[in-house]
Design an enzyme around this catalytic site. Structure first.
Site, mmCIF file in Angstrom:
data_model
loop_
_atom_site.group_PDB
_atom_site.id
_atom_site.type_symbol
_atom_site.label_atom_id
_atom_site.label_comp_id
_atom_site.label_asym_id
_atom_site.label_seq_id
_atom_site.Cartn_x
_atom_site.Cartn_y
_atom_site.Cartn_z
ATOM 1 N N ARG A 30 10.980 -18.703 0.477
ATOM 2 C CA ARG A 30 11.252 -19.884 -1.165
ATOM 3 C C ARG A 30 12.159 -20.521 -1.398
ATOM 4 O O ARG A 30 13.013 -21.046 -1.967
ATOM 5 C CB ARG A 30 9.528 -20.429 -1.902
ATOM 6 C CG ARG A 30 8.368 -20.521 -0.800
ATOM 7 C CD ARG A 30 7.163 -20.326 -1.102
ATOM 8 N NE ARG A 30 7.194 -19.040 -1.591
ATOM 9 C CZ ARG A 30 5.675 -18.428 -2.065
ATOM 10 N NH1 ARG A 30 5.058 -19.188 -2.192
ATOM 11 N NH2 ARG A 30 5.360 -17.288 -2.271
ATOM 12 N N LYS A 63 -1.311 -3.434 3.526
ATOM 13 C CA LYS A 63 -1.987 -3.273 3.176
ATOM 14 C C LYS A 63 -1.481 -3.745 1.817
ATOM 15 O O LYS A 63 -0.587 -4.838 1.137
ATOM 16 C CB LYS A 63 -2.258 -1.876 2.839
ATOM 17 C CG LYS A 63 -1.721 -0.883 2.199
ATOM 18 C CD LYS A 63 -1.949 -0.440 1.772
ATOM 19 C CE LYS A 63 -3.013 0.277 0.082
ATOM 20 N NZ LYS A 63 -1.985 0.789 -1.325
ATOM 21 N N LYS A 71 4.625 8.983 8.497
ATOM 22 C CA LYS A 71 5.301 10.127 7.536
ATOM 23 C C LYS A 71 5.049 11.751 9.488
ATOM 24 O O LYS A 71 4.317 11.237 9.811
ATOM 25 C CB LYS A 71 4.300 10.216 6.676
ATOM 26 C CG LYS A 71 4.050 9.434 5.469
ATOM 27 C CD LYS A 71 3.511 10.180 4.202
ATOM 28 C CE LYS A 71 3.505 8.939 2.691
ATOM 29 N NZ LYS A 71 4.313 9.079 1.954
ATOM 30 N N LYS A 103 -3.805 9.728 -9.977
ATOM 31 C CA LYS A 103 -2.802 9.370 -10.571
ATOM 32 C C LYS A 103 -2.210 10.087 -11.922
ATOM 33 O O LYS A 103 -3.602 10.287 -12.528
ATOM 34 C CB LYS A 103 -2.380 7.217 -11.026
ATOM 35 C CG LYS A 103 -2.726 6.612 -9.541
ATOM 36 C CD LYS A 103 -1.214 5.489 -9.161
ATOM 37 C CE LYS A 103 -2.052 5.041 -8.187
ATOM 38 N NZ LYS A 103 -0.414 5.148 -6.618
ATOM 39 N N HIS A 132 -5.288 5.007 3.228
ATOM 40 C CA HIS A 132 -4.555 6.818 4.233
ATOM 41 C C HIS A 132 -5.619 7.630 3.841
ATOM 42 O O HIS A 132 -5.459 8.477 4.632
ATOM 43 C CB HIS A 132 -3.168 7.205 2.341
ATOM 44 C CG HIS A 132 -2.450 5.453 1.926
ATOM 45 N ND1 HIS A 132 -2.008 5.246 3.471
ATOM 46 C CD2 HIS A 132 -1.743 5.340 1.128
ATOM 47 C CE1 HIS A 132 -0.735 4.138 2.722
ATOM 48 N NE2 HIS A 132 -1.666 3.725 1.360
ATOM 49 N N HIS A 186 0.993 3.239 5.946
ATOM 50 C CA HIS A 186 2.409 4.122 5.772
ATOM 51 C C HIS A 186 1.975 5.791 6.273
ATOM 52 O O HIS A 186 3.311 5.910 6.648
ATOM 53 C CB HIS A 186 3.616 4.015 4.921
ATOM 54 C CG HIS A 186 3.397 4.361 3.307
ATOM 55 N ND1 HIS A 186 2.310 4.234 2.688
ATOM 56 C CD2 HIS A 186 3.869 4.977 3.063
ATOM 57 C CE1 HIS A 186 2.205 5.123 1.464
ATOM 58 N NE2 HIS A 186 3.112 5.476 1.681
ATOM 59 N N GLU A 233 -0.551 12.644 -6.873
ATOM 60 C CA GLU A 233 0.384 11.380 -7.588
ATOM 61 C C GLU A 233 0.363 11.807 -9.190
ATOM 62 O O GLU A 233 -0.399 11.524 -9.642
ATOM 63 C CB GLU A 233 -0.095 10.192 -7.260
ATOM 64 C CG GLU A 233 0.370 9.987 -6.127
ATOM 65 C CD GLU A 233 0.597 8.296 -5.547
ATOM 66 O OE1 GLU A 233 1.481 7.380 -5.484
ATOM 67 O OE2 GLU A 233 -0.832 7.894 -5.840
ATOM 68 N N ASP A 236 -7.083 0.964 -3.358
ATOM 69 C CA ASP A 236 -5.543 1.761 -3.016
ATOM 70 C C ASP A 236 -5.719 2.639 -1.988
ATOM 71 O O ASP A 236 -4.591 3.043 -1.072
ATOM 72 C CB ASP A 236 -4.784 2.022 -4.215
ATOM 73 C CG ASP A 236 -3.904 1.372 -4.122
ATOM 74 O OD1 ASP A 236 -3.341 1.048 -3.915
ATOM 75 O OD2 ASP A 236 -2.929 2.946 -5.083
#
Ligand code: BG6
Length: 523
Positions: A68, A177, A211, A369, A269, A207, A245, A264
């Site tokens: 845009r 996603k 890998k 996390k 995954h 993704h 993570e 998430d």
């Protein structure tokens, strides 16, 4: 030539090439919708640049950014160039390669719902003077999922995407996603997309499947008879899948408040890694055969009923702590996060796969996390030896054998077994046999997006998620999330940032006589 060199050369000669028969990629145009966003600059353009640099792109191609904001071809290229300096996995950027590559990048200004913008896109594609560049289209929807339907509809209306199969040309739609936020919304999205494109034209990205190490799971399992024979309930005691993570949610608080770790990471995954680890051998390497087996596996996961959620699933949320010696805010203090949020930043769960191979074997999955390390691995723990001989003398301290597939970082595979400590005393201790990608093949690890874009251009859907996979994964996680909705987090569900999760996660394994094996930092 010295002996090790000779050996290396011999190994290389024995490499079994599986893609020799693959056809060269056909010329095509890659149209990125929502091209002013982060994904284009961080991932897509760096990936395409590297494919081009390594001569993997089709002989002729164009990349068109559709968005845009007002931009010219020149200003779009300039922006991408600056981003490439920052995000390229190889540095410095090769000027000559960039000049050749960027000459094929164009910009098309437009609103996703404006028919005139698609007419402009059509005109631009026609101006390239090649039927293949006009009609072979990879439409990458780097947009919010709420816009997938609108873009697909307009593409079809403008005659850019054709749902019926064509002999000579192809059009594909690539989406990212989050693919829905529950089963119902995923079904609605799928219905919208498949109204305008056939399922075989829709390429859903996870993704993790791009890998190297995740792809290697299948090759490792089905090209080595020694391991495959052990891959059953008669030899395997339990399996642990950890995707840890170190990062917190950082600037993504707004998104994360709607998602949480279950949506998430687990729905996509972790369940993808699980399906590759546990699926049956496919009848062929065709995309549909592989995906059929993954879906079968996902369907054989025993559903966790609401009454069992508390027994089988642990959620957690980090409070302030130290990560790598640095203070880290608690989740509730992150930007755009509610101060009384009950969103989970950690999930651990125990599941069973009700099929012949895995009956009775617990699979433990965890992700979080603000953990001490960013590391992902799968640990397959084998049954202990009978409690006689060394095991009996060791009073239950003999380490059971295990195989760890390290997905990232320090990609590799380690077999743990027991060995005698040299010397006159009788002592056993765990020793390791280790294969490291880096040591064996050098540090080349292409970004997941390079492989995924290449496969999408080639039309090979093996590494993409089929409709029934997405929906089956949602059917598994939805009841768990529903059971959490009305319950606030309790004290035992919090963990300090920089630790491996809440105590409740330790207890989950302790019930079965197991303990988590935390990934180790690289030496
Ligand atoms: C994304 C999640 O899909 O995967 C992120 O939205 C997460 O929250 C990321 O950080 C992890 O990917 P990787 O490749 O860094 O392991």
């Amino acid at each position: 030539m010295d002996a090790p060199n000779q050996l290396e050369q011999l190994d290389e000669l024995m490499a079994c090439r599986l893609d020799d028969t693959r056809k060269a990629l056909e010329p095509c145009s890659i149209v990125i919708f929502g091209a002013s966003g982060d994904l284009t600059a961080r991932k897509l353009i760096p990936a395409l640049y590297h494919l081009f640099r390594e001569r993997q792109m089709p002989v002729n191609f164009r990349v068109i950014g559709f968005a845009r904001r007002e931009k010219s071809d020149a200003s779009f290229r300039e922006e991408l160039r600056a981003a490439l300096d920052q995000f390229s996995r190889t540095k410095p950027v090769d000027e000559k390669v960039w000049a050749d590559f960027s000459a094929r990048i164009h910009y098309c200004l437009g609103e996703f719902g404006d028919a005139a913008a698609y007419a402009r896109l059509e005109k631009l594609l026609s101006s390239f003077g090649s039927e293949q560049l006009r009609r072979n289209l990879l439409c990458y929807l780097a947009t919010s999922p709420s816009q997938f339907g609108e873009v697909a509809e307009n593409l079809e209306r403008a005659g850019l995407v054709h749902k019926e199969q064509q002999k000579q040309f192809w059009q594909r739609i690539v989406v990212e996603k989050p693919f829905g936020h529950d089963l119902a919304s995923a079904q609605a999205l799928n219905n919208e997309l498949t109204r305008h494109a056939h399922e075989r034209q829709v390429f859903r990205i996870d993704h993790y499947l791009g890998k190297e190490t995740v792809q290697n799971i299948l090759m490792f399992r089905f090209s080595n008879s020694i391991f495959e024979q052990l891959w059953t309930r008669s030899s395997v005691d339990h399996v642990q899948i950890t995707v840890g993570e170190k990062l917190g949610v950082g600037g993504r608080g707004g998104y994360y408040e709607e998602a949480g770790a279950m949506r998430d990471m687990v729905q996509n995954h972790l369940l993808q890694v699980l399906s590759l680890i546990a699926m049956e051998p496919p009848v062929s390497l065709e995309a549909e055969s592989v995906r059929d087996e993954k879906v079968k596996l996902l369907k054989s996961i025993r559903p966790i009923r609401s009454a069992d959620v508390a027994k089988q699933v642990v959620r957690g949320q980090y409070f302030a702590g130290l990560v790598d010696g640095q203070p880290r805010n608690g989740y509730r203090q992150e930007t755009k996060v509610k101060t009384d949020s009950n969103v989970e930043t950690y999930v651990a769960l125990k599941l069973f796969i009700d099929n012949w191979r895995w009956s009775g074997v617990p699979f433990y999955l965890r992700t979080g996390k603000s953990l001490p390390l960013s590391a992902s691995e799968v640990r397959v723990q084998f049954r202990p030896t009978p409690n006689v001989l060394f095991a009996a003398q060791g009073g239950g301290h003999l380490d059971p054998n295990s195989l760890t597939l390290r997905l990232q970082p320090n990609e590799g595979i380690t077999l743990h077994f027991n060995g005698k400590v040299p010397g006159t005393s009788l002592q056993l201790r765990p020793v390791r046999m280790h294969f490291s990608y880096d040591a064996e093949f050098g540090a080349y690890t292409p970004e997941a997006y390079e492989r995924l874009l290449l496969e999408a251009m080639a039309g090979d859907a093996t590494l993409f998620i089929r409709r029934d996979e997405v929906e089956t994964a949602w059917s598994f996680v939805d009841p768990i999330r529903a059971a959490w909705e009305s319950r606030a987090l309790t004290n035992r569900e919090f963990y300090s940032a920089g630790t491996w999760g809440p105590m409740a996660a330790e207890e989950l394994l302790a019930q079965g006589g197991h303990v988590w094996h935390d990934p180790r930092p690289a030496k």
